[in-house]
Every structure is written in C-alpha cells, then in structure tokens.
Design an enzyme around this catalytic site. Structure first.
Site, short mmCIF file in Angstrom:
data_model
loop_
_atom_site.label_atom_id
_atom_site.label_comp_id
_atom_site.label_asym_id
_atom_site.label_seq_id
_atom_site.Cartn_x
_atom_site.Cartn_y
_atom_site.Cartn_z
N ASP A 118 0.81 -1.21 0.00
CA ASP A 118 0.00 0.00 0.00
C ASP A 118 0.85 1.26 0.00
O ASP A 118 0.36 2.34 -0.35
CB ASP A 118 -0.92 -0.01 1.22
CG ASP A 118 -1.97 1.09 1.17
OD1 ASP A 118 -2.65 1.21 0.13
OD2 ASP A 118 -2.09 1.85 2.15
N MET A 161 -8.13 5.58 2.80
CA MET A 161 -8.26 6.76 1.96
C MET A 161 -7.00 7.06 1.15
O MET A 161 -6.99 8.01 0.37
CB MET A 161 -8.59 7.98 2.83
CG MET A 161 -9.94 7.91 3.51
SD MET A 161 -11.31 7.88 2.31
CE MET A 161 -11.10 9.46 1.51
N ARG A 162 -5.94 6.26 1.33
CA ARG A 162 -4.71 6.56 0.60
C ARG A 162 -4.93 6.48 -0.90
O ARG A 162 -4.34 7.24 -1.67
CB ARG A 162 -3.60 5.61 1.04
CG ARG A 162 -2.26 5.93 0.37
CD ARG A 162 -1.11 5.12 0.91
NE ARG A 162 -0.68 5.61 2.21
CZ ARG A 162 -0.76 4.93 3.34
NH1 ARG A 162 -1.24 3.70 3.32
NH2 ARG A 162 -0.35 5.45 4.47
N ALA A 163 -5.76 5.54 -1.36
CA ALA A 163 -6.00 5.39 -2.79
C ALA A 163 -6.60 6.67 -3.38
O ALA A 163 -6.21 7.10 -4.48
CB ALA A 163 -6.92 4.21 -3.06
#
Length: 663
Positions: free
Chosen positions: A193, A274-276
């Site tokens: 990730d 929420m990183r995406a």
C-alpha cells in the site's frame, strides 16, 4: 563511471515509463512498484530515470542533503543557516536485499557513545536517498525487519536510530521504487500500500519489437558512450519536459467533478482506507501537468485509476492484481457530470490518455498459458475410480492453527517457529563475533566494572574497552519450508472429497503466506510422483498448481515420500538454515508394486531418522476406517489430524507435541 542505458531508448513498456515520469513530476505520488517477469527492462528503466531528474540544491558538507532554502532544524550535521548552497545530481540509492539494519538506517559508534558520550553517527542508505530515489530490486524478497524500517520512514518522512538511550533523527523523504517477479513471492500488504503506483510489465510477443530491443541492447553493450550520445537530444527533451511539468503542477486545477469521479471509483472497487483517493488525485494532477494542461480531465482520472488501484483491490494473497476496465468506465460515466464547469471530453477528446509517453505501436502479449493436466495413468481400477478425473475447485479456505517446528532454529526471519534472530526478545548475552550489532548494556557494564580502577578512571564516565562489549542474543520467529505432499490417486478422486482436501491445503497455503514461509508441492498418483512446484517463496504459484491438480490412478505412496525426501535433501544444500515441515495429505492407502504399505513405511522412517517435523492430514472417509494414516504418522514421527480437526483448537502445537523428544 558506467554510462546508464538512456531512458528514452527503452522499447515499449509505456505504462512503466509513464509511472516513473509521473513520480519525477510529482514525488508526492508516492513511488512505483514494477511487477513482471525477468528480462523486461524493469531495473534498466528505473536506473535510467535518475539521469532525467533535475539537480538538487544542498547545503555544502551536509551528509543528509538538507535544502539550503529550508534546512532541517534537527539535522545531525546542523544547525544550518538558510542561504546559498550547491547543486548536485539527484541520487538513486540501491538497497540490497541482504542489507543489514545498520546499513539501511545508519550506525552509532556504541563504544564512543558509552565512553565519551558522543553521538558518533554514520549515515545509512536512508540518509543517502533523502530527496532522491530509493530503489529496491526484488523488493518482495526483502527481510521483514527492513520492510518495517522502510514503512516507518515512508510514513514519517524521517529515520530514527535508537540505541541504548542514544537517539539520532534525520529527514528521509525519498521516491520509493521497487521491482519484483511475482513468481518469487508477494509483498506484505502494508508495504504494498505504500507504493503510490503499480505497473505490470511483460515482454512483447511482437517479433519486430523484440528485434528492436535486441538491436538497441547490443549497440549499447558495444559502445555505451556512443549509444548514449545518440539519445542525448531525446533525453534532454524529456528532462526539459519534466522541469516544465513541475513548474506547471501548482497551477493544475482538480475540480469537484474529477474529485467525485475519484471518490466513486475508489468506493466502487472497495479499496481499503483513503490513501488510494489521495494517490489518485495526485496522479491525475501530475498527468495533466505532464500533458501541459491546467485542468484535470476524465481520461486523467481513468489513467490514474489504472495505475493506483490494481494493487490495492486485492482481497487475499491469491487474487490477481488488476481492474475490471468495463466497471471502471461505467463508474466514470455515471459520475462524470461537470456541474462546476470542468471539461469532460470522451476518450478521444484533447489530452486523452493522460499524456502518455510516445508509445511503440507494437502490441504487447501477456504470455499467459493455461495449465495443462497431466497425462492419464494406466493403473489398476480403484473403488473410487482409477481413470484420471478432471480437476475440481477447492472449497472455501478457513483459518488454521499454527503448525510449528520444534526446537530453536536460526533460519530466515518469519512468523512460524522459534529461532535465534537479530530481532525479538532478549534472552542473554555473548561476546560479539565480528561487528557489534545489538548491544547488551547490562552485560557490557558488568564486564567493564571490575576494571575501572586499573584503567585509571577518574571521572563519571565509564571506561569501556572492546573486550567489554557484549552482543545481545535474541529469540524471535523464523520462516520454514513447508513441503506439501499431496495424494492425487484414484482413492482421493471423489469430487466432494477432493474439493475439501484442496480447500484444506489452500488454507494452509494462506497460513504459509502470512508466516513468510517457503513452500513446495509434491504430488503422487499412477506410477510415480512429481515435483509440481519446487520450493519457492511464491505461495501464489503453489495455489495455482493446486487448482489444476487432476486425480486418478494408483497410490504410489512410497514414491511420493521418496521424492519429497529428495527435495528436502537438495534444499538443505541450498538453504541449510531453513528447517522443513512436511504436510502429507493422504488417506494412507498404498497400492502398486510388491508390499506397497511396507515400502511406504520404510520411506517414512527416513524422515524420522532425519528429525524432520511432519503432520499427516488424514483424508480417509466413510463408516469403515482403516487407520492407515495414523500408522504412517507414527512411522514419520509426526501426528495425524483429520480434515475436521484441522479447523479445531486442538490442532495447536501438534507438531511440537509429537516431536517434544527432539526439542
């Protein structure tokens, strides 16, 4: 100095080149993970990127590459005054797979720290990579403790070195680029990730493009400098375009319409966290800047999704990365309204494709081939059917309890069996062999204390000599070689039964993935045994072999055991520190040849003589049970467990209990 292969001379690999260029434009995108088969220019393209990056202004003499415009107030070489500095080329630092912790984060001179109270710090690779590129080839083979350090540095933008009360901190913001061959194993989800983008690369199946690859490589090998000179103009053009895109980037407008598309896409593909969303937004903005635009278009969002989401939507280790592009297009169309006036052209509109680098038009083949079942055997009929049966799907996997190897090993770091490791709880102290890596403070002070008067100590400081230093011995967990030996004969061929067997093995494979084990797969049926998968870190490959495993024929149990014993013998030469765990999946029946049961027993005793830990998964079913699997487990020196017991709490510690005498 070796002349690198020019970035613009790489043939094809458009997604790879684009992903690297986007990170050059906007390092905040978060790096690139390059997945693909060997020999596909992964490392070549990454190494070539550093030559395109603009020069970096640094404080003269600072080992930590502080920016003269805003120097790090906590820099170990500081404090620095803001002002003029010098420029140097952007660095690309390579992290070897076998690097030590001290090489990565830096090392303190423990002896000077104890005796003089001086923070004598030697910077590591994280300091060298600050404001540059940190490149990890074969990143999936990186040791877990190094992965943890990378995760910490990537999350905080700084590296912390803590040694027995002495602390050093320095900035460590870098572009993380990793390459890997998925056949050798997958990455931990946490590190996966952390990569902003991912690309899949494969060799072209187009003859003309392959010819061009060979021509360029041969020309480069013959005269690297002359070859680089031929591409110097193209390299300069790309370098200028990167500088222009960086200058334009702050002016790019990411409207509410594009943000809704990004949020809807991430929600539609059920990515975690929420990183995406953030990475997609930064990538879409960089795409617009690379194309020379100040507005983010729908095609920028689409291209950003294709680069940022495939590695984030995997639900388990055996899911292939990738996106359903039809679903992606439907989502973008559904949320493609532009109520804030954003331009929303279709795929053929201006800037379509998000500013891809100039592609070679040759098509790319995926090279995938369907697994072919083995040829049928001519064995004698079995009650459950002797002819070869088509492969059946595995039942739903489940969580298993830990199977561990007894005793204390010294193998590769992992999460299965007890081992002496560089990380874990401290269990004692010893004199260091070679360089000191983990100081045992109490033991060092105890060794030095009796000699203080003889050494003329007059102040508060402790006089420490090299002979006083003590290395801490620690106990953690190791990864093992889990060798599956699976009975694929006619006696196992009932479809419902074989589905349950495959589900059990798949569950154990999932456990092996989580515990960082190597795995191997031996199958036996008909007249012999085959190594379906040599020992590897790629649990995915083992699952794929299992899925296509056909059944039928006689039960050459002895042949399967002998083949497994031979696999362990060879692997012991390759990796002597890694201890094996044999998981035999069978109903215990043996047929074919004279005295097949007795022959299987003699083969099993070879494992017991070598002290190999083993578990027999008893697949016998029906009202009448012969108990042959239990007898075989006794010959192996292991324990038998039924498929039902594999789910139960009682399985915990089975191997350890059986092998307690050998511990």
């Amino acid at each position: 100095m070796t002349t690198p292969f020019p970035f613009t001379a790489v043939v094809g690999q458009d997604d790879l080149r684009l992903a690297l260029l986007l990170n050059a434009v906007s390092p905040a995108v978060g790096g690139v993970l390059v997945r693909g088969e060997k020999g596909t220019a992964k490392s070549t393209a990454v190494r070539a990127l550093s030559a395109l990056l603009p020069e970096v202004p640094v404080v003269p003499g600072c080992r930590f590459s502080c920016d003269p415009a805003s120097p790090d107030p906590g820099c170990p070489d500081g404090p620095h005054e803001a002002g003029g500095g010098a420029e140097r080329p952007a660095r690309m630092v390579e992290l070897p797979v076998g690097a030590s912790e001290d090489r990565l984060v830096g090392a303190l001179d423990i002896e000077r720290a104890l005796s003089e109270g001086v923070k004598a710090f030697e910077p590591g690779l994280l300091a060298d990579a600050h404001r540059g590129i940190l490149y990890v080839d074969e990143v999936n083979l990186l040791h877990d403790h190094l992965v943890d350090l990378l995760l910490d540095a990537a999350a905080m933008g700084a590296s912390y070195v803590e040694r027995e009360g002495v602390s050093v901190r320095h900035a460590a913001r870098f572009l993380l680029v990793g390459t890997m061959n998925p056949e050798e194993g997958e990455l931990r989800p946490q590190l996966l990730d952390r990569f902003g983008l991912t690309v899949e690369v494969a060799a072209s199946r187009e003859p003309d493009q392959r010819v061009e690859v060979v021509k360029r490589r041969l020309a480069y090998d013959d005269d690297p400098a002359a070859f680089a000179a031929r591409w110097a103009e193209d390299e300069a053009a790309v370098r200028a375009r990167i500088v222009a895109a960086r200058q334009l980037l702050p002016s790019v407008r990411l409207g509410d319409g594009a943000l809704r598309q990004i949020a809807a896409t991430c929600a539609a593909f059920e990515v975690d966290g929420m990183r995406a969303d953030i990475v997609m937004a930064r990538t879409a903005t960089a795409l617009a800047a690379w194309a020379g635009r100040t507005d983010v278009l729908a095609e920028d969002v689409r291209q950003a999704a294709l680069l940022a989401l495939p590695h984030r939507r995997r639900r388990n280790p055996f899911d292939a990365p990738g996106l359903d592009e039809d679903k992606l297009d439907e989502t973008l169309e559904e949320f493609g309204g532009s109520d804030d006036g954003d331009p929303d052209p279709g795929p053929d509109g201006p800037g379509g494709g998000g500013g891809q680098p100039e592609p070679d038009d040759a098509p790319q083949g995926d090279g995938d081939t369907a697994a072919r079942p083995e040829a049928g055997e001519n064995g004698q009929p079995q009650p459950s059917g002797a002819g070869e049966q088509s492969a059946v799907r595995a039942s739903e996997p489940f969580r298993t309890k830990v199977l561990s190897v007894p005793g204390i090993g010294e193998g590769a770091a992992g999460r299965r069996s007890r081992a002496r490791t560089e990380h874990g709880r401290t269990t004692g102290a010893r004199r260091p062999r070679g360089a000191l890596t983990k100081l045992h403070l109490a033991a060092t002070v105890q060794a030095a204390a009796p000699h203080q008067r003889a050494r003329g100590r007059s102040g508060p400081g402790l006089v420490v000599r090299r002979d006083d230093l003590r290395q801490a011995t620690r106990e953690g967990r190791e990864g093992n070689l889990v060798l599956f030996v699976v009975d694929a004969s006619g006696s196992m061929a009932a479809r419902q039964r074989m589905s349950a067997v495959k589900g059990a093995v798949l569950s154990l494979l999932l456990d092996a993935y989580q515990r960082r084990d190597k795995v191997g797969l031996v199958t036996f049926r008909g007249t012999g045994a085959d190594v379906a998968l040599p020992p590897t870190s790629s649990v995915d490959a083992a699952a794929a072999r299992l899925e296509t495993l056909p059944t039928g024929g006689r039960t050459p149990l002895a042949a399967g055991l002998l083949r497994a014993h031979d696999v362990l013998r060879v692997e012991r030469l390759r990796d002597p520190a890694r201890r094996p765990l044999v998981v035999l999946v069978t109903d215990g029946r043996a047929t074919g040849g004279p005295e097949p049961v007795a022959l299987a027993g003699r083969a099993a005793r070879l494992f017991a003589a070598d002290g190999v830990a083993s578990v027999v998964v008893d697949c016998e079913s029906g009202p009448v049970r012969l108990g042959l699997a239990g007898q075989l487990a006794g010959e192996l020196g292991g324990t038998a467990v039924t498929l039902d017991e594999l789910r139960a709490d009682s399985i915990a510690g089975l191997v350890k209990d059986v092998q307690r005498r050998a511990a």
